[in-house]
Design a protein around this motif. Sequence first.
Motif, short mmCIF file in Angstrom:
data_model
loop_
_atom_site.label_atom_id
_atom_site.label_comp_id
_atom_site.label_asym_id
_atom_site.label_seq_id
_atom_site.Cartn_x
_atom_site.Cartn_y
_atom_site.Cartn_z
N LEU A 282 0.85 -1.20 0.00
CA LEU A 282 0.00 0.00 0.00
C LEU A 282 0.88 1.25 0.00
CD1 LEU A 282 -2.67 -1.08 2.66
CD2 LEU A 282 -2.89 -1.11 0.18
N PHE A 283 1.90 1.22 0.87
CA PHE A 283 2.80 2.38 1.00
C PHE A 283 3.51 2.65 -0.34
CE2 PHE A 283 6.83 4.40 2.12
CZ PHE A 283 6.39 5.45 2.92
N ASN A 284 4.01 1.60 -0.96
CA ASN A 284 4.74 1.77 -2.23
C ASN A 284 3.83 2.31 -3.33
OD1 ASN A 284 7.11 0.95 -1.14
ND2 ASN A 284 6.88 -1.19 -1.77
N PHE A 285 2.61 1.79 -3.37
CA PHE A 285 1.69 2.29 -4.39
C PHE A 285 1.47 3.79 -4.19
CE2 PHE A 285 -2.62 3.54 -5.61
CZ PHE A 285 -2.50 3.40 -6.99
N TYR A 286 1.16 4.18 -2.97
CA TYR A 286 0.81 5.59 -2.73
C TYR A 286 2.03 6.52 -2.78
CZ TYR A 286 -4.07 4.51 -1.70
OH TYR A 286 -5.38 4.12 -1.80
N THR A 287 3.23 5.97 -2.55
CA THR A 287 4.40 6.85 -2.57
C THR A 287 5.14 6.85 -3.91
OG1 THR A 287 5.65 5.06 -1.54
CG2 THR A 287 4.89 6.84 -0.08
N ARG A 288 4.89 5.83 -4.78
CA ARG A 288 5.65 5.76 -6.03
C ARG A 288 4.78 5.70 -7.28
NH1 ARG A 288 9.90 3.17 -7.47
NH2 ARG A 288 8.54 1.66 -8.46
N ASP A 289 3.72 4.89 -7.22
CA ASP A 289 3.02 4.52 -8.46
C ASP A 289 1.60 5.05 -8.52
OD1 ASP A 289 5.28 3.01 -8.94
OD2 ASP A 289 4.41 1.19 -8.09
N CYS A 290 1.25 5.99 -7.63
CA CYS A 290 -0.14 6.40 -7.50
C CYS A 290 -0.64 7.10 -8.78
CB CYS A 290 -0.33 7.30 -6.30
SG CYS A 290 -2.05 7.77 -6.08
N ALA A 291 -1.54 6.44 -9.48
CA ALA A 291 -2.17 7.00 -10.69
C ALA A 291 -3.42 6.20 -10.94
CB ALA A 291 -1.22 6.86 -11.87
N ASN A 292 -4.26 6.72 -11.82
CA ASN A 292 -5.46 5.95 -12.15
C ASN A 292 -5.11 4.86 -13.16
OD1 ASN A 292 -8.19 5.21 -12.20
ND2 ASN A 292 -8.82 7.33 -11.95
N VAL A 293 -6.01 3.85 -13.29
CA VAL A 293 -5.71 2.72 -14.17
C VAL A 293 -6.50 2.81 -15.47
CG1 VAL A 293 -5.05 1.11 -12.34
CG2 VAL A 293 -7.47 1.33 -12.95
N HIS A 294 -5.97 2.17 -16.49
CA HIS A 294 -6.62 2.03 -17.81
C HIS A 294 -6.89 3.38 -18.48
CE1 HIS A 294 -8.63 -1.56 -15.55
NE2 HIS A 294 -7.49 -1.94 -16.07
N ARG A 295 -6.29 4.47 -18.01
CA ARG A 295 -6.67 5.79 -18.55
C ARG A 295 -5.48 6.57 -19.09
NH1 ARG A 295 -10.15 4.36 -14.55
NH2 ARG A 295 -12.26 5.19 -14.51
N GLY A 296 -4.40 6.60 -18.31
CA GLY A 296 -3.31 7.51 -18.66
C GLY A 296 -2.31 6.85 -19.61
#
Length: 419
Positions: free
Chosen positions: A57-71
């Motif tokens: 959870l921490f890694n997602f929110y600190t490194r990879d946080c973005a929306n999916v299937h869109r950008g």
Amino acid sequence: MSPQAAVAAGCSLSSGFNVSRVRGDFPALDQLVHGRPLVYLDNAATTQKPRVVLDALFNFYTRDCANVHRGVHELSRRATEAYEGARRTVARFLNAAPHEIVFTRGATEAINLAAQAFARSILREGDEILLTELEHHSNIVPWQLLAEQTGARLVVAPINDRGELLMEELERRLSPRTRLIAVAHVSNALGTINPVAEICRMARARGIRVLVDGAQAAPHVRIDVRALDCDFYAFSGHKLYGPTGIGVLYGKAELLERMPPYQGGGDMIRSVSFEKTLFNDPPYRFEAGTPHIAGAIGLAAAIEYLTGLGLDEIARHEYELLSAATRALSEIPGVRLVGTASHKAAVLSFVLDGIHPHDVATVLDHEGVAVRAGHHCAQPLMERLGLPATTRASFALYNTLEEVEVLARAVRRARELFG
Ligand code: C6P
């Protein structure tokens, strides 16, 4: 290793499972409650989380946080890859295909989705949905709502006093009008493991669809939806050492393909105009709006953690805990165990003569022991058993035989205080 040495090394006797090492993975276990070491035995309600899940959870929110299937940007690519990777992990865990895995908020939403997007379209007035007496409210109320909407009726298969399904009675209740069976794999209040493979076989022979509520099975029992041959399988991430707010509906591909959407919104469409909307393929058709991306990633980390420890090792360890707790509580005068099926998973419900289950749970809490007391969201079951409530201890892979002893001492203490 001798039994004594195994205990000293923190190993579970029969399995060699190193519970001390495992406990080190769960930061929440290392705390005092009311001045006593926490003994967390409310795992059927929700489990504590291992560090790998917190890190995910921490890694997602600190490194990879973005929306999916869109950008098209790098972070969105990473988030999408992790989210779809989580779907593949869940699919492997259930022996399903990734496009058969729909992410939901939990088991409750998964059952509602199957009820509204699948069962609603196959039910006609007078059709029957078969449930059992030991279902959780989440596997009763969605079907009740659907029955009101469609004119279908609920038929209930009984249990015996040990909390086991009466299979001949269940079979007798299958009629030419039965369209669907919705059954718990494991009872949350009693721990009974139901013979869901046999139920699926009976249903298959009659062209009846089956939804299995696996909320209490997923943490304890190996699941193979292909071998079971069920149509739908629902579970929640948070009972499986994953985050809250994420769950899964497995549905057979051929059924998901035929189903209309459950909710409308972004990501579940192929194209939208004011005149007409074309829907996306499953599973995206059923995941309207921004999903719980971090939740799915955390759930995948939990599943990888569990499978890394070994599902059979975990089951053996939990069986040992359940056996020891069953023995220890049976020896306490005034204790009556509720749910004594021959096939059980890590749940021990009981009542103490003349003492309200909530009072028992309050004494236990003061001893640092967290359990649940109440009807466990299974009021029809409590009514069948003639009880307003029980106290429920439920075990997880990180519990120990020493904690079982603390539980038994705390129950004796409740008896002294109120007896
Ligand atoms: N049982 C318990 O303490 P959700 O709330 O959607 O994560 O899970 C619902 C649910 C469905 N089926 C069964 C068999 C369950 O046990 C549960 C949740 C918890 O027993 C909370 S009431």
